[in-house]
Enzyme design. Structure first.
Site, PDB file in Angstrom:
ATOM      1  N   TYR A   1       0.830  -1.203   0.000  1.00 20.83           N
ATOM      2  CA  TYR A   1       0.000   0.000   0.000  1.00 20.83           C
ATOM      3  C   TYR A   1       0.871   1.263   0.000  1.00 20.83           C
ATOM      4  O   TYR A   1       2.034   1.249   0.431  1.00 20.83           O
ATOM      5  CB  TYR A   1      -0.967   0.024   1.187  1.00 20.83           C
ATOM      6  CG  TYR A   1      -0.345   0.297   2.536  1.00 20.83           C
ATOM      7  CD1 TYR A   1      -0.255   1.601   3.031  1.00 20.83           C
ATOM      8  CD2 TYR A   1       0.130  -0.731   3.344  1.00 20.83           C
ATOM      9  CE1 TYR A   1       0.305   1.869   4.279  1.00 20.83           C
ATOM     10  CE2 TYR A   1       0.682  -0.482   4.590  1.00 20.83           C
ATOM     11  CZ  TYR A   1       0.774   0.820   5.050  1.00 20.83           C
ATOM     12  OH  TYR A   1       1.332   1.082   6.276  1.00 20.83           O
ATOM     13  N   CYS A   2       0.279   2.346  -0.498  1.00 18.38           N
ATOM     14  CA  CYS A   2       0.893   3.672  -0.422  1.00 18.38           C
ATOM     15  C   CYS A   2      -0.151   4.623   0.162  1.00 18.38           C
ATOM     16  O   CYS A   2      -1.005   4.193   0.934  1.00 18.38           O
ATOM     17  CB  CYS A   2       1.421   4.126  -1.786  1.00 18.38           C
ATOM     18  SG  CYS A   2       0.170   4.198  -3.109  1.00 18.38           S
ATOM     19  N   TRP A   3      -0.098   5.903  -0.217  1.00 14.31           N
ATOM     20  CA  TRP A   3      -0.995   6.881   0.400  1.00 14.31           C
ATOM     21  C   TRP A   3      -2.460   6.603   0.088  1.00 14.31           C
ATOM     22  O   TRP A   3      -3.302   6.524   0.978  1.00 14.31           O
ATOM     23  CB  TRP A   3      -0.599   8.286  -0.045  1.00 14.31           C
ATOM     24  CG  TRP A   3      -1.625   9.344   0.235  1.00 14.31           C
ATOM     25  CD1 TRP A   3      -2.290  10.097  -0.671  1.00 14.31           C
ATOM     26  CD2 TRP A   3      -2.109   9.756   1.513  1.00 14.31           C
ATOM     27  NE1 TRP A   3      -3.163  10.959  -0.047  1.00 14.31           N
ATOM     28  CE2 TRP A   3      -3.076  10.778   1.299  1.00 14.31           C
ATOM     29  CE3 TRP A   3      -1.842   9.366   2.820  1.00 14.31           C
ATOM     30  CZ2 TRP A   3      -3.756  11.405   2.335  1.00 14.31           C
ATOM     31  CZ3 TRP A   3      -2.535   9.989   3.858  1.00 14.31           C
ATOM     32  CH2 TRP A   3      -3.470  10.989   3.614  1.00 14.31           C
TER      33      TRP A   3
ATOM     34  N   TYR B   1      -3.314   3.887   2.458  1.00 11.87           N
ATOM     35  CA  TYR B   1      -3.318   4.318   3.857  1.00 11.87           C
ATOM     36  C   TYR B   1      -4.514   5.202   4.158  1.00 11.87           C
ATOM     37  O   TYR B   1      -5.075   5.160   5.272  1.00 11.87           O
ATOM     38  CB  TYR B   1      -2.029   5.079   4.185  1.00 11.87           C
ATOM     39  CG  TYR B   1      -2.100   5.808   5.504  1.00 11.87           C
ATOM     40  CD1 TYR B   1      -1.912   5.137   6.706  1.00 11.87           C
ATOM     41  CD2 TYR B   1      -2.426   7.171   5.552  1.00 11.87           C
ATOM     42  CE1 TYR B   1      -2.022   5.799   7.916  1.00 11.87           C
ATOM     43  CE2 TYR B   1      -2.538   7.831   6.756  1.00 11.87           C
ATOM     44  CZ  TYR B   1      -2.338   7.139   7.934  1.00 11.87           C
ATOM     45  OH  TYR B   1      -2.463   7.802   9.144  1.00 11.87           O
TER      46      TYR B   1
END
Length: 346
Positions: free
Chosen positions: A92-94, A121
């Protein structure tokens, strides 16, 4: 799409959760149990962002792609080269965008059953806030009350040793909850990480059993309690500790001995009371510190500052305080507190 997308409800299905955001983003907050393998570090992220704004998105994407490829290659060599074909990672990222997609594509092409977290996130943070708003209402709290130095935290630990459920807010906040509550050489977590750990702690509690919690102000150091939990505490059953003043003084001298070793730090912290006490009073306390009169200082602070503040706050907020169960505590040693804890019924 070369990789699959997973929801937050599926977290338990994965062998490893990988956060590809920058180290600064990860340090502020992340999914519990995740590891940080940034595809752009803090400096690289700033470089790409600056290029995007000042030159063009195209030039920024070229630089970003090169940096991301280099970083993913390094992570593969350093962290993931020994993972078996059956390994199932979640990345996952932002907000489920290009950073996590870049790693997910490569991992999927290698042959791993790779998933990207839907919404990244950002979706996790929304879930944290939603759960912090709803979870307190599901808990049957029993609030341990008592003026400063009563050993409320020690009683919580004793209750935990006796098999009772405890929610230790000060441990999560890395702070003892008063103007002198900052722990030596230990920084408090970010608000977002505190929220994450508080949510996780509440999710692990059994709603069918009572949960013992210490009375707290809205803020513990720099951190804020969720409104829902704060309100729930105020409406909950109370247990009031009654401890002799001399015992409280002894306890505080023992528990805050680091201030005795660093009196300048104590002077600095007492300076934060200038809004509620006169310059003359603060000077008197500073003189007592300089002369090493710590027992007298602690007794004065309790009688003149902490106890009146406690009485005003508790009477104003805790609905069931007058009906609270009284706990007469003869001393604050582990053995005596264990005896008190074992006598408290759920």
């Amino acid at each position: 799409m070369l990789f699959k997308v997973a929801k937050l409800s599926q977290l338990a299905e994965f062998d490893e959760i990988i956060d590809v955001r920058s180290p600064a983003e990860f340090a502020e907050d992340h999914l519990p149990g995740a590891i940080n393998c940034p595809v752009l570090d803090d400096e690289e992220r700033i470089r790409v962002g600056t290029l995007y704004k000042q030159v063009s998105p195209f030039e920024a994407r070229k630089l970003g792609a090169a940096l991301v490829a280099q970083n993913i290659a390094r992570h593969l060599q350093q962290h993931f080269h020994a993972r078996p074909k059956s390994w199932k990672p979640l990345i996952y990222c932002w907000r489920g965008g290009q950073r996590s997609a870049s790693m997910a594509i490569i991992f999927s092409q290698i042959g791993w059953n790779t998933h990207q977290l839907e919404g990244g996130y950002k979706s996790y943070r929304h879930q944290v806030l939603a759960d912090l708003a709803s979870l307190p209402a599901t808990l049957r709290l029993k609030v341990i009350c008592g003026p400063t130095g009563s050993g409320k935290s020690r009683l919580l630990h004793a209750l935990q040793r006796n098999g009772k459920q405890v929610l230790d807010l000060e441990a999560l906040a890395v702070h003892r909850g008063s103007v002198l509550g900052r722990l030596p050489d230990q920084a408090q977590p970010s608000q977002k990480w505190f929220d994450s750990m508080l949510r996780l702690a509440m999710l692990q509690l059994d709603p069918a059993r009572p949960v013992f919690i210490e009375s707290e102000s809205r803020k513990i150091g720099t951190l804020c309690l969720p409104d829902s939990l704060f309100s729930r505490m105020h409406a909950s059953e109370c247990l009031s500790m009654e401890v002799a003043l001399a015992e409280r003084v002894h306890f505080l001298l023992e528990d805050y001995d680091f201030y005795l070793q660093q009196p300048d730090r104590l002077v600095t912290q007492l300076g934060f009371l200038k809004a509620v006490h006169s310059r003359e009073q603060l000077q008197q306390w500073q003189d007592m510190i300089a002369q090493g009169q710590f027992a007298s200082l602690v007794e004065q602070l309790l009688v003149q500052h902490y106890d009146p503040l406690y009485v005003r706050s508790m009477n104003r907020h805790y609905t069931h305080l007058q009906q609270s169960q009284l706990l007469t505590v003869p001393g604050l040693s582990p053995a005596l507190l264990d005896a008190v804890a074992s006598a408290i019924r759920e």
